[in-house]
Design an enzyme around this catalytic site. Structure first.
Site, PDB file in Angstrom:
ATOM      1  N   GLU A  43       0.846  -1.206   0.000  1.00  0.00           N
ATOM      2  CA  GLU A  43       0.000   0.000   0.000  1.00  0.00           C
ATOM      3  C   GLU A  43       0.881   1.256   0.000  1.00  0.00           C
ATOM      4  OE1 GLU A  43      -2.256   0.575   3.643  1.00  0.00           O
ATOM      5  OE2 GLU A  43      -3.762   1.780   2.598  1.00  0.00           O
ATOM      6  N   LYS A 112      -9.746   1.870  -2.412  1.00  0.00           N
ATOM      7  CA  LYS A 112      -9.973   1.401  -1.035  1.00  0.00           C
ATOM      8  C   LYS A 112     -11.375   1.792  -0.571  1.00  0.00           C
ATOM      9  CE  LYS A 112      -7.424   1.463   3.359  1.00  0.00           C
ATOM     10  NZ  LYS A 112      -6.195   2.007   3.958  1.00  0.00           N
ATOM     11  N   CYS A 153      -5.592  -3.022   2.515  1.00  0.00           N
ATOM     12  CA  CYS A 153      -5.347  -2.908   3.950  1.00  0.00           C
ATOM     13  C   CYS A 153      -6.596  -3.015   4.830  1.00  0.00           C
ATOM     14  CB  CYS A 153      -4.554  -1.635   4.234  1.00  0.00           C
ATOM     15  SG  CYS A 153      -3.664  -1.770   5.809  1.00  0.00           S
TER      16      CYS A 153
END
Ligand SMILES: O=C(O)CCC(=O)C(=O)O
Length: 274
Positions: A43, A112, A153
């Site tokens: 990331e 995300k 994540c």
């Protein structure tokens, strides 16, 4: 192709964007020389994980970072899961993973979906929503030989998203990530394992190396877990490349022998994408 090698580049991210891009390229070339077919970056791999840097270094698509990744994918004939970068689009900024295929084509992009807004008193406070907008699409790309779910994540903490990817056919889930030295030791390994076991997938979680010079201390410990919950490749906190074999026949075998996905009580509960 039923068996192939995946490589996770656990790179040390610095404040210098050019240095980060060169490092990523060197590691990708090294992974290719070790015969990896899919290479994964962590990331926010092109700048430090802090609000100011991410805003300053945000790029539109196509842009410098994505063009370099696409060219490299083509030159080396590789699949590259391009970690994530800050992506500028129509006055908004997203935390986005760009996924390239071996002709350099954009196979997909994941923005995300769950932003990392946390406040663990005395330990870590982070408000990603100060910088980023949340994405709203479940991302599963088709390589032709397998479907890969991609998330970023904090997304991995949400079992519904992971399961939706599997319902869309994912046999491998790849998550560019950057846990930290508070939540990493507490939850990183367990989350990877339980997501792999519940969903009967290979779960590939990529972290940057730990950089104690930066304000955010990434946890490291990039891991490749098989669908039975066994580690097939793992790092510690330093810079390294982690390799592991993905065997799609093994996914099939585990799903047959321990039929979790088949035995869901769809007559009693469902999960639907809205
Ligand atoms: O979930 C965590 O503990 C870490 C998440 C994170 O660092 C992120 O989403 O960037």
């Amino acid at each position: 192709m039923r068996k192939f090698k995946v490589a996770v580049c656990q790179m040390l991210v610095t404040e210098n964007k050019e240095e980060n891009l060169i490092k990523a390229e060197e590691m990708i070339r090294e992974a290719k020389s070790q015969e990896a077919k899919i290479v994964v970056l962590p990331e926010i791999f092109n700048c430090p994980y802090n609000s100011q840097s991410m805003l300053e270094m945000a790029e539109t698509y196509p842009g410098e970072t994505t063009s370099r990744l696409s060219n490299l994918a083509k030159e080396l004939s590789l699949y590259i899961i391009g970690g994530s970068i800050a992506e500028k689009s129509k006055n908004k900024v997203y935390n986005t993973s760009f996924i390239f295929g071996p002709q350099g084509e954009l196979l997909g992009r994941h923005r995300k979906m769950h932003l990392f807004d946390i406040d663990i008193k005395g330990k870590i406070t982070f408000k990603e929503s100060d910088v980023f907008e949340a994405g709203d699409e479940v991302t599963v790309v088709d390589t032709g030989f397998c479907k890969i779910g991609v998330a970023i994540c904090f997304d991995m903490r949400f079992p519904e998203l992971m399961r939706l990817m599997v319902l869309k056919g994912a046999e491998v889930i790849i998550v560019p990530a950057a846990f930290n030295t508070t939540t990493g030791p507490a939850h990183w390994h367990e989350t990877i394992k339980v997501r792999a076991v519940d969903n009967q997938v290979y779960f590939v979680a990529a972290s940057p190396a730990r950089n104690l010079q930066s304000s955010y201390h990434a946890y490291g410990f990039s891991t490749i877990m098989n669908p039975f919950g066994e580690v097939v490749g793992a790092a510690e906190e330093g810079e390294t490349i982690v390799y592991g074999e993905i065997d799609l026949n093994y996914v099939e075998k585990v799903r047959q022998e321990l039929p979790l996905l088949k035995n869901r009580r769809k007559d009693l509960y469902t999960l639907t994408e809205v």
